[in-house]
Design a protein around this motif. Structure first.
Motif, mmCIF file in Angstrom:
data_model
loop_
_atom_site.group_PDB
_atom_site.id
_atom_site.type_symbol
_atom_site.label_atom_id
_atom_site.label_comp_id
_atom_site.label_asym_id
_atom_site.label_seq_id
_atom_site.Cartn_x
_atom_site.Cartn_y
_atom_site.Cartn_z
ATOM 1 N N UNK A 1 0.810 -1.216 0.000
ATOM 2 C CA UNK A 1 0.000 0.000 0.000
ATOM 3 C C UNK A 1 0.842 1.265 0.000
ATOM 4 N N UNK A 2 2.000 1.217 0.646
ATOM 5 C CA UNK A 2 2.895 2.379 0.644
ATOM 6 C C UNK A 2 3.489 2.598 -0.745
ATOM 7 N N UNK A 3 3.800 1.515 -1.440
ATOM 8 C CA UNK A 3 4.370 1.620 -2.782
ATOM 9 C C UNK A 3 3.295 1.927 -3.829
ATOM 10 N N UNK A 4 2.097 1.390 -3.639
ATOM 11 C CA UNK A 4 0.983 1.590 -4.567
ATOM 12 C C UNK A 4 -0.246 1.999 -3.765
ATOM 13 N N UNK A 5 -0.422 3.303 -3.498
ATOM 14 C CA UNK A 5 -1.503 3.781 -2.627
ATOM 15 C C UNK A 5 -2.900 3.314 -3.034
ATOM 16 N N UNK A 6 -3.126 3.057 -4.309
ATOM 17 C CA UNK A 6 -4.440 2.590 -4.738
ATOM 18 C C UNK A 6 -4.746 1.185 -4.207
ATOM 19 N N UNK A 7 -3.716 0.462 -3.740
ATOM 20 C CA UNK A 7 -3.893 -0.883 -3.193
ATOM 21 C C UNK A 7 -3.857 -0.910 -1.663
ATOM 22 N N UNK B 1 3.742 -10.114 -3.626
ATOM 23 C CA UNK B 1 3.680 -8.761 -4.204
ATOM 24 C C UNK B 1 3.194 -8.842 -5.654
ATOM 25 N N UNK B 2 3.715 -9.818 -6.394
ATOM 26 C CA UNK B 2 3.302 -9.981 -7.786
ATOM 27 C C UNK B 2 1.829 -10.359 -7.886
ATOM 28 N N UNK B 3 1.378 -11.269 -7.033
ATOM 29 C CA UNK B 3 -0.020 -11.691 -7.049
ATOM 30 C C UNK B 3 -0.933 -10.487 -6.844
ATOM 31 N N UNK C 1 0.832 -6.913 -9.449
ATOM 32 C CA UNK C 1 1.379 -6.980 -10.810
ATOM 33 C C UNK C 1 0.401 -6.482 -11.863
ATOM 34 N N UNK C 2 -0.893 -6.649 -11.617
ATOM 35 C CA UNK C 2 -1.901 -6.199 -12.582
ATOM 36 C C UNK C 2 -2.524 -4.905 -12.103
ATOM 37 N N UNK C 3 -2.915 -4.050 -13.021
ATOM 38 C CA UNK C 3 -3.588 -2.814 -12.608
ATOM 39 C C UNK C 3 -4.995 -3.122 -12.101
ATOM 40 N N UNK C 4 -5.529 -2.212 -11.334
ATOM 41 C CA UNK C 4 -6.916 -2.341 -10.905
ATOM 42 C C UNK C 4 -7.824 -2.111 -12.108
ATOM 43 N N UNK D 1 -13.505 1.482 -14.410
ATOM 44 C CA UNK D 1 -13.538 1.934 -13.024
ATOM 45 C C UNK D 1 -13.660 0.749 -12.079
ATOM 46 N N UNK D 2 -13.248 0.964 -10.833
ATOM 47 C CA UNK D 2 -13.386 -0.064 -9.806
ATOM 48 C C UNK D 2 -14.846 -0.065 -9.379
ATOM 49 N N UNK D 3 -15.517 -1.207 -9.541
ATOM 50 C CA UNK D 3 -16.944 -1.295 -9.213
ATOM 51 C C UNK D 3 -17.192 -2.081 -7.940
ATOM 52 N N UNK D 4 -16.134 -2.418 -7.254
ATOM 53 C CA UNK D 4 -16.223 -3.125 -5.984
ATOM 54 C C UNK D 4 -15.164 -2.504 -5.089
ATOM 55 N N UNK D 5 -14.863 -3.110 -3.963
ATOM 56 C CA UNK D 5 -13.817 -2.559 -3.109
ATOM 57 C C UNK D 5 -12.463 -3.105 -3.519
ATOM 58 N N UNK D 6 -11.431 -2.341 -3.217
ATOM 59 C CA UNK D 6 -10.073 -2.801 -3.482
ATOM 60 C C UNK D 6 -9.795 -4.045 -2.633
ATOM 61 N N UNK D 7 -10.343 -4.082 -1.428
ATOM 62 C CA UNK D 7 -10.190 -5.262 -0.574
ATOM 63 C C UNK D 7 -10.745 -6.513 -1.235
ATOM 64 N N UNK D 8 -11.875 -6.387 -1.917
ATOM 65 C CA UNK D 8 -12.464 -7.537 -2.611
ATOM 66 C C UNK D 8 -11.600 -7.975 -3.785
#
Length: 180
Positions: free
Chosen positions: A12-18, A46-48, A51-54, A57-64
């Motif tokens: 999350x620190x490296x990729x705030x959107x995650x 980390x790769x799992x 590695x792929x972009x979100x 638009x995100x239609x659910x939660x990032x947690x999901x």
């Protein structure tokens, strides 16, 4: 703090959107800790996760989305780690251990990380259950099943008879003369 929570916070620190917080961080942190204990490396996880972009638009939660990615990776044993300089030298007269053919140790990291039983929907991140599609039935705009009970029916293929695959297979499993 669990090691899994620490790893998720690093991601999350490296990729705030995650960045996960609250209950999602706790729940997925436990999953990551179990995967670390099972043999997954921090870099593989980390790769799992990252590695792929979100989907946009995100239609659910990032947690999901993170949970779905971890669940897909956990469907199989951890991949073999690349042998480092301290692993490829036998100790004493012992030869280095050889992986058993067909075992998880023979899979590469790439194979384990790219395998997905169901493709992740490019629209919302949920499993794309429509065979041969990279979008889920909802993102494809498929209509609701005409026979599913309840307030949220499954989706029916638009070229079909208006029933989802589950209802169609249930009808075909009925003995002759009995209607659903």
């Amino acid at each position: 703090m669990h090691p899994g929570i620490g790893l998720l916070l690093e991601i999350g620190a490296a990729r705030p959107e995650l960045l996960l917080t609250g209950q999602a961080l706790t729940d997925q942190g436990r999953v990551v800790s179990v995967m670390l204990d099972a043999g997954w490396s921090r870099e593989q996880l980390r790769q799992v996760i990252a590695a792929r972009p979100l989907p946009h638009p995100v239609r659910t939660t990032v947690g999901a989305i993170v949970a779905a990615r971890l669940r897909a990776a956990r469907a199989y044993p951890p991949p073999a780690r690349a042998a480092g300089p301290h692993h490829d030298v036998p100790v004493g007269d012992d030869p280095p251990p050889q992986p058993v053919a067909g075992s998880a140790a023979t899979r590469t990291v790439g194979e384990a990380l790219t395998y997905r039983a169901l493709v992740e929907c490019a629209g919302c991140g949920l499993p794309a259950t429509a065979l041969g599609e990279d979008l889920c039935p909802a993102c494809l705009g498929w209509p609701g099943c005409r026979t599913c009970p309840g307030p949220t029916p499954r989706r029916a293929h638009p070229d079909g008879d208006g029933r989802c695959a589950t209802c169609a297979s249930a009808l075909s499993a009925q003995p002759e003369g009995i209607s659903p």
